[in-house]
Design an enzyme around this catalytic site. Structure first.
Site, PDB file in Angstrom:
ATOM      1  CE  LYS A 135      11.434  -8.876   3.728  1.00 37.40           C
ATOM      2  NZ  LYS A 135      11.426  -9.161   2.252  1.00 37.40           N
ATOM      3  CE1 TYR A 220      10.162 -13.781   5.632  1.00 35.96           C
ATOM      4  CE2 TYR A 220      11.663 -12.752   4.077  1.00 35.96           C
ATOM      5  CZ  TYR A 220      10.384 -12.959   4.539  1.00 35.96           C
ATOM      6  OH  TYR A 220       9.326 -12.333   3.939  1.00 35.96           O
TER       7      TYR A 220
HETATM    8  P1  NAD Z   1       6.605  -4.951  -6.318  1.00 35.14           P
HETATM    9  O1  NAD Z   1       7.663  -4.397  -7.192  1.00 35.14           O
HETATM   10  O2  NAD Z   1       5.794  -6.074  -6.840  1.00 35.14           O
HETATM   11  O3  NAD Z   1       5.609  -3.798  -5.874  1.00 35.14           O
HETATM   12  C1  NAD Z   1       6.058  -2.529  -5.472  1.00 35.14           C
HETATM   13  C2  NAD Z   1       4.954  -1.514  -5.653  1.00 35.14           C
HETATM   14  O4  NAD Z   1       5.468  -0.232  -5.330  1.00 35.14           O
HETATM   15  C3  NAD Z   1       4.424  -1.454  -7.091  1.00 35.14           C
HETATM   16  O5  NAD Z   1       3.036  -1.341  -7.093  1.00 35.14           O
HETATM   17  C4  NAD Z   1       5.040  -0.176  -7.631  1.00 35.14           C
HETATM   18  O6  NAD Z   1       4.250   0.445  -8.625  1.00 35.14           O
HETATM   19  C5  NAD Z   1       5.097   0.671  -6.368  1.00 35.14           C
HETATM   20  N1  NAD Z   1       6.050   1.781  -6.450  1.00 35.14           N
HETATM   21  C6  NAD Z   1       5.815   3.022  -6.023  1.00 35.14           C
HETATM   22  N2  NAD Z   1       6.856   3.821  -6.278  1.00 35.14           N
HETATM   23  C7  NAD Z   1       7.775   3.066  -6.884  1.00 35.14           C
HETATM   24  C8  NAD Z   1       9.071   3.329  -7.398  1.00 35.14           C
HETATM   25  N3  NAD Z   1       9.633   4.546  -7.316  1.00 35.14           N
HETATM   26  N4  NAD Z   1       9.752   2.308  -7.955  1.00 35.14           N
HETATM   27  C9  NAD Z   1       9.238   1.063  -8.019  1.00 35.14           C
HETATM   28  N5  NAD Z   1       7.993   0.757  -7.559  1.00 35.14           N
HETATM   29  C10 NAD Z   1       7.270   1.745  -6.987  1.00 35.14           C
HETATM   30  O7  NAD Z   1       7.324  -5.360  -4.952  1.00 35.14           O
HETATM   31  P2  NAD Z   1       6.769  -6.344  -3.837  1.00 35.14           P
HETATM   32  O8  NAD Z   1       7.356  -7.695  -4.071  1.00 35.14           O
HETATM   33  O9  NAD Z   1       5.311  -6.224  -3.700  1.00 35.14           O
HETATM   34  O10 NAD Z   1       7.541  -5.736  -2.555  1.00 35.14           O
HETATM   35  C11 NAD Z   1       7.090  -4.580  -1.887  1.00 35.14           C
HETATM   36  C12 NAD Z   1       7.571  -4.603  -0.423  1.00 35.14           C
HETATM   37  O11 NAD Z   1       7.068  -5.769   0.212  1.00 35.14           O
HETATM   38  C13 NAD Z   1       9.088  -4.662  -0.257  1.00 35.14           C
HETATM   39  O12 NAD Z   1       9.471  -3.930   0.869  1.00 35.14           O
HETATM   40  C14 NAD Z   1       9.369  -6.138  -0.042  1.00 35.14           C
HETATM   41  O13 NAD Z   1      10.551  -6.393   0.698  1.00 35.14           O
HETATM   42  C15 NAD Z   1       8.138  -6.559   0.735  1.00 35.14           C
HETATM   43  N6  NAD Z   1       7.802  -7.986   0.534  1.00 35.14           N
HETATM   44  C16 NAD Z   1       7.541  -8.746   1.623  1.00 35.14           C
HETATM   45  C17 NAD Z   1       7.189 -10.074   1.475  1.00 35.14           C
HETATM   46  C18 NAD Z   1       6.825 -10.899   2.667  1.00 35.14           C
HETATM   47  O14 NAD Z   1       6.725 -12.118   2.549  1.00 35.14           O
HETATM   48  N7  NAD Z   1       6.593 -10.282   3.819  1.00 35.14           N
HETATM   49  C19 NAD Z   1       7.146 -10.650   0.206  1.00 35.14           C
HETATM   50  C20 NAD Z   1       7.419  -9.840  -0.906  1.00 35.14           C
HETATM   51  C21 NAD Z   1       7.748  -8.506  -0.725  1.00 35.14           C
END
Ligand code: NAD
Length: 366
Positions: A135, A220
């Site tokens: 999401k 949420y």
């Molecule tokens: P994060 O920044 O920790 O991870 C993102 C990943 O995408 C990294 O591995 C990064 O290298 C990669 N990536 C690939 N191309 C990229 C680019 N052009 N720029 C930046 N990063 C790039 O983020 P996250 O917290 O893991 O979030 C990722 C997704 O998960 C988002 O959509 C976020 O909303 C969702 N999320 C959901 C929950 C939940 O509880 N359901 C919690 C956190 C995040």
């Protein structure tokens, strides 16, 4: 806030942490493991994938971590070793279309920044894989629709990572609302936020995030109102507040909105990137109230009812629950409770909130 501290925030309530509760895992599982666990490839090895999803996949009875998609070679090596992933199941964003030949991978779990979900879903669908997407589903309704169309065309399933739809304390509140245990729900107050640190992260970049606190955590609160009412909003009025115009140059910092539902329920919400301590909801009913505080953490969600009953159902891992459900839907050809269409409609309501802010007046959705 670095990702690490965001994680610490969400996993707060250590006393209620999952480990001791593993024995009584609510909602888990069906008695027998299927013959073959569906293979899941994680696309994007960031914070959520590393700290929540990969560990969750070690606990699921009907799916397993089978592959990875990453742009960082050092992460590929680390994950291959840690999780025993064979070299043939390691891809980067350019080669993930080759998954079409890999029978070990059934599902691609897209966990990249919001505005990359479309690109990675299209690649997974073109390779003939089912898609589980984090999401918010994407940053516009049109992009969500393209994802739905592509996965449908591939004859595969698409679901969105709404973990609260599987979290037993949240589900208990849905039951209280549906069965009118404390009377009819009339007013809902749902709020979520955290103090954002690192000013360089993608969450603050419009191109990658689509918006700020609203897209990230306000979703949420919107889900809570939709879950408790079983309805879609018909009217939304919103405004925003900014205390740091430099840090939040591209995205919203704090959003306040009200929505009305067909039954007359009114929901009030705040999402923010400027404060910790908002992560719950309360439903006021004709005979009392019920609510969760926290409602949206990874562990330790709990609450109370006005009749002095505690709501505190143990759950080992809500991510494992949502993944098991998706695998079940695929194995048993069942519709998902959290389909792409739900992800799209939430994005439609988030866009209506932004429209209301921009126009400075309520937006009707009826
Ligand atoms: P994060 O920044 O920790 O991870 C993102 C990943 O995408 C990294 O591995 C990064 O290298 C990669 N990536 C690939 N191309 C990229 C680019 N052009 N720029 C930046 N990063 C790039 O983020 P996250 O917290 O893991 O979030 C990722 C997704 O998960 C988002 O959509 C976020 O909303 C969702 N999320 C959901 C929950 C939940 O509880 N359901 C919690 C956190 C995040």
């Amino acid at each position: 806030m670095q990702h690490k501290s965001r994680r610490q925030f969400l996993t707060h309530s250590a006393a209620l942490a999952a480990a001791p509760l593993l024995a009584g895992v609510a909602g888990s599982a069906i008695a027998q493991a299927p013959e073959r666990k569906l293979g899941v490839a994680l696309c994007g090895l960031g914070s959520l994938a590393t700290n929540q999803i990969a560990p969750a996949l070690l606990k699921t009875r009907n799916c397993r971590l089978a592959g990875i998609v990453t742009g960082t070679p050092s992460k590929a090596e680390e994950w291959k070793k840690k999780y025993g992933i064979p070299a043939k199941s390691v891809y980067d964003y350019q080669t993930m279309n080759r998954m079409a030949d890999n029978k070990d991978i059934d599902i691609v779990y897209v966990i990249t920044p919001n505005a990359l979900h479309l690109e990675h879903t299209l690649a997974a669908a073109a390779a003939g894989k089912h898609v589980f997407c984090e999401k918010p589903m994407e940053i516009s309704v049109e992009r969500c629709q393209q994802m739905i169309d592509a996965v449908k065309k591939a004859g595969r399933m698409l679901s969105v990572g709404y973990r609260c739809q599987f979290e037993p304390n949240n589900l208990e509140c849905v039951r209280l609302a549906k069965e009118k245990v404390l009377g009819d729900v009339k007013i809902i107050d749902a709020n979520f936020g955290f103090a954002m640190g690192d000013p360089t992260q993608w969450r603050l970049k419009r191109d990658l995030a689509g918006g700020g606190s609203l897209m990230d955590v306000g979703i949420y609160c919107l889900q809570t109102a939709r879950m408790l009412t079983g309805e879609d909003p018909i009217w939304i009025n919103a405004s925003e507040a900014k205390t740091d115009a430099v840090k939040f140059r591209e995205v919203d910092e704090t959003v306040m909105w009200q929505s009305k539902f067909p039954s007359g329920v009114v929901a009030n919400s705040v999402s923010t990137y400027s404060a910790n301590g908002l992560a719950g909801f309360r439903a006021a009913t004709t005979r009392g109230w019920f609510g969760l505080e926290p409602a949206y953490f990874y562990n330790g969600n709990r609450g109370r009812r006005s009749d002095n009953t505690e709501i505190n159902i143990p759950v080992a891992d809500q991510f494992a629950l949502e993944l098991e459900d998706f695998a079940d839907c695929i194995i048993n050809k069942k519709a998902s409770r959290v389909p792409g269409e739900m992800g799209l409609s939430d994005v439609k309501y988030l866009m209506a909130i932004y429209e209301s802010i921009k126009k400075g007046r309520p937006v009707s959705l009826a």
